[in-house]
Design an enzyme around this catalytic site. Structure first.
Site, PDB file in Angstrom:
ATOM      1  CG  HIS A   1      11.355  31.072 -12.078  1.00 46.13           C
ATOM      2  ND1 HIS A   1      11.349  31.320 -13.430  1.00 46.13           N
ATOM      3  CD2 HIS A   1      10.420  30.113 -11.902  1.00 46.13           C
ATOM      4  CE1 HIS A   1      10.466  30.546 -14.032  1.00 46.13           C
ATOM      5  NE2 HIS A   1       9.891  29.788 -13.118  1.00 46.13           N
TER       6      HIS A   1
ATOM      7  CB  SER B   1       0.486  32.819  -7.126  1.00 48.42           C
ATOM      8  OG  SER B   1      -0.391  31.711  -7.017  1.00 48.42           O
TER       9      SER B   1
ATOM     10  NE  ARG C   1      -5.251  28.009  -8.379  1.00 49.82           N
ATOM     11  CZ  ARG C   1      -5.485  27.406  -7.216  1.00 49.82           C
ATOM     12  NH1 ARG C   1      -6.540  26.649  -7.066  1.00 49.82           N
ATOM     13  NH2 ARG C   1      -4.651  27.570  -6.206  1.00 49.82           N
TER      14      ARG C   1
ATOM     15  CD  GLU D   1       8.762  26.102 -19.145  1.00 51.76           C
ATOM     16  OE1 GLU D   1       7.765  26.758 -19.514  1.00 51.76           O
ATOM     17  OE2 GLU D   1       8.770  25.392 -18.142  1.00 51.76           O
TER      18      GLU D   1
HETATM   19  P1  5GP Z   1       0.569  28.839  -8.910  1.00 51.43           P
HETATM   20  O1  5GP Z   1       0.570  29.788 -10.075  1.00 51.43           O
HETATM   21  O2  5GP Z   1      -0.739  28.077  -8.827  1.00 51.43           O
HETATM   22  O3  5GP Z   1       0.942  29.461  -7.624  1.00 51.43           O
HETATM   23  O4  5GP Z   1       1.730  27.766  -9.166  1.00 51.43           O
HETATM   24  C1  5GP Z   1       1.593  26.641 -10.004  1.00 51.43           C
HETATM   25  C2  5GP Z   1       1.518  27.045 -11.470  1.00 51.43           C
HETATM   26  O5  5GP Z   1       2.760  27.635 -11.878  1.00 51.43           O
HETATM   27  C3  5GP Z   1       1.346  25.865 -12.433  1.00 51.43           C
HETATM   28  O6  5GP Z   1      -0.006  25.489 -12.574  1.00 51.43           O
HETATM   29  C4  5GP Z   1       1.944  26.408 -13.724  1.00 51.43           C
HETATM   30  O7  5GP Z   1       1.013  27.203 -14.428  1.00 51.43           O
HETATM   31  C5  5GP Z   1       3.058  27.304 -13.231  1.00 51.43           C
HETATM   32  N1  5GP Z   1       4.360  26.600 -13.246  1.00 51.43           N
HETATM   33  C6  5GP Z   1       5.004  26.067 -12.212  1.00 51.43           C
HETATM   34  N2  5GP Z   1       6.173  25.519 -12.605  1.00 51.43           N
HETATM   35  C7  5GP Z   1       6.265  25.721 -13.919  1.00 51.43           C
HETATM   36  C8  5GP Z   1       7.250  25.396 -14.890  1.00 51.43           C
HETATM   37  O8  5GP Z   1       8.295  24.784 -14.631  1.00 51.43           O
HETATM   38  N3  5GP Z   1       6.980  25.779 -16.159  1.00 51.43           N
HETATM   39  C9  5GP Z   1       5.857  26.466 -16.497  1.00 51.43           C
HETATM   40  N4  5GP Z   1       5.700  26.821 -17.772  1.00 51.43           N
HETATM   41  N5  5GP Z   1       4.912  26.791 -15.608  1.00 51.43           N
HETATM   42  C10 5GP Z   1       5.115  26.417 -14.332  1.00 51.43           C
END
Ligand code: 5GP
Length: 346
Positions: free
Chosen positions: A13, A101, A104, A205
């Site tokens: 994770h 990820s 985007r 959560e």
């Molecule tokens: P990325 O998807 O841009 O690589 O990583 C950041 C994104 O992961 C955040 O914008 C969010 O959508 C998701 N994310 C990261 N940590 C958490 C968390 O603890 N809980 C949730 N629900 N989403 C998270």
């Protein structure tokens, strides 16, 4: 710490943009400066990308992701971040990593969701040629997005599933748990499942019994956090029973939960409730950059908080192999590695 660092580990994770270390953030800032011709003032808010040692609220955590996204807004930066994150997990003793990820698009910088995903996959392939780590990738759906956007992500995941040496193994549902209705995504997640992709959902959560029930009924392959499932944590016994019966593995991220204050203290972490019931759990980092931690730190934290022995930690790590989104052959290779390490080190 020497023990937990050298212990072979599985990370299941880890959000890519939450996993960027402060040294990579510095590199990104230098890179941005080098590309600006007429002077460049580092925006003050970028400093808070490295403030993860402090406690924050879940909302503040999500603000940080928004800021990180303004830093990682071109494909070169995305590739650099991916290479660094994979290498750092490897340096920390991670032998198998599932990175996730949210694709985007960025019109101004000519990034499409497709080029976003391809850049990450290329960077993973390039890095894993040089170091001994198995990496897999999950495409994330952000629950703040529309169903239409989620469908695009699922289509991309399906398309890439059989390309890039089987790097893409699943779909994750994440994003601010206080926003949107996760149930809306069930039909497209269903399509991902039918296409052979594995599913990992962020569940409970924050307290939300109705949504948690809907998501659990769908029986995802793994669950992230599951913080508010037990009755004393905002859930109810029916939810606990569903979990225990279906034995859905939980990805648990102690620092993340305590630093975002969704869990009161380490001692109060639901790790102990699930462990008491012999439920499958996997220790993970979530966002090692934002929370300034590492997987070996998380193992140490668990050991200190719940008085686990070296053998307990090894077993915790060894059992995590059962829940990876990979075939039995890969699992067996990892198990052999773990057993050899145990014979030498414990
Ligand atoms: P990325 O998807 O841009 O690589 O990583 C950041 C994104 O992961 C955040 O914008 C969010 O959508 C998701 N994310 C990261 N940590 C958490 C968390 O603890 N809980 C949730 N629900 N989403 C998270």
């Amino acid at each position: 710490h020497f023990f937990t660092k050298s212990l072979p580990k599985v990370e299941l994770h880890a959000h890519l943009n939450g996993s960027i270390s402060s040294s990579t953030i510095q590199k990104l800032i230098e890179y941005k400066k080098s590309r600006t011709v007429d002077g460049f003032d580092v925006p003050k808010e970028w400093e808070c990308c490295m403030a993860g040692d402090k406690k924050m609220t879940l909302e503040q955590g999500f603000m940080i992701f928004k800021i990180v996204h303004t830093l990682v807004d071109d494909l070169q930066s995305l590739a650099m971040v991916t290479r660094d994150v994979v290498s750092e997990f490897h340096e920390d003793g991670v032998c198998y990593l599932e990175l996730r990820s949210t694709p985007r698009a960025n019109e101004a910088n000519k990034i499409t969701k497709r080029s976003y995903v391809e850049t990450i996959l290329e960077a993973i392939l390039e890095t894993t040629k040089k170091i001994d780590i198995v990496v897999r990738f999950l495409l994330s759906i952000d629950r703040r997005q529309s169903v239409c956007e989620a469908e695009d992500t699922v289509e991309l995941a399906i398309e890439y599933k059989d390309k890039y040496d089987g790097l893409v193994v699943g779909v994750d549902l994440s994003g601010d748990p206080k926003v949107g209705n996760a149930a809306e995504f069930i039909p497209c997640l269903s399509r991902a499942r039918s296409a052979g992709l594995k599913l990992a959902f962020h569940v409970a959560e924050v307290p939300n019994i109705v949504e948690t029930k809907t998501l659990l009924e769908f029986s995802p392959d793994r669950i992230g956090h599951g913080t508010c499932i037990y009755p004393d944590k905002g859930g109810d016994q029916e939810l606990v029973d569903v979990m225990l019966q279906a034995k859905i593995p939980l990805e648990l991220c102690l620092s993340s939960n305590v630093k975002c204050r969704t869990v009161k203290s380490y001692a109060d972490h639901h790790f102990k409730d699930w462990r008491k019931n012999d439920h499958p759990v996997v220790i993970c980092t979530d966002d090692k950059g934002v929370f300034m931690s590492s997987l070996s730190d998380e193992y140490l934290l668990v050991a200190k908080t719940f008085s686990l022995s070296k053998l307990d930690l090894w077993k915790l790590s060894y059992d995590s192999i059962n829940y990876i989104f990979e075939q039995n052959t890969v699992k067996e290779q990892l198990r052999t590695k773990w057993r050899e390490w145990k014979d030498e080190s414990i």
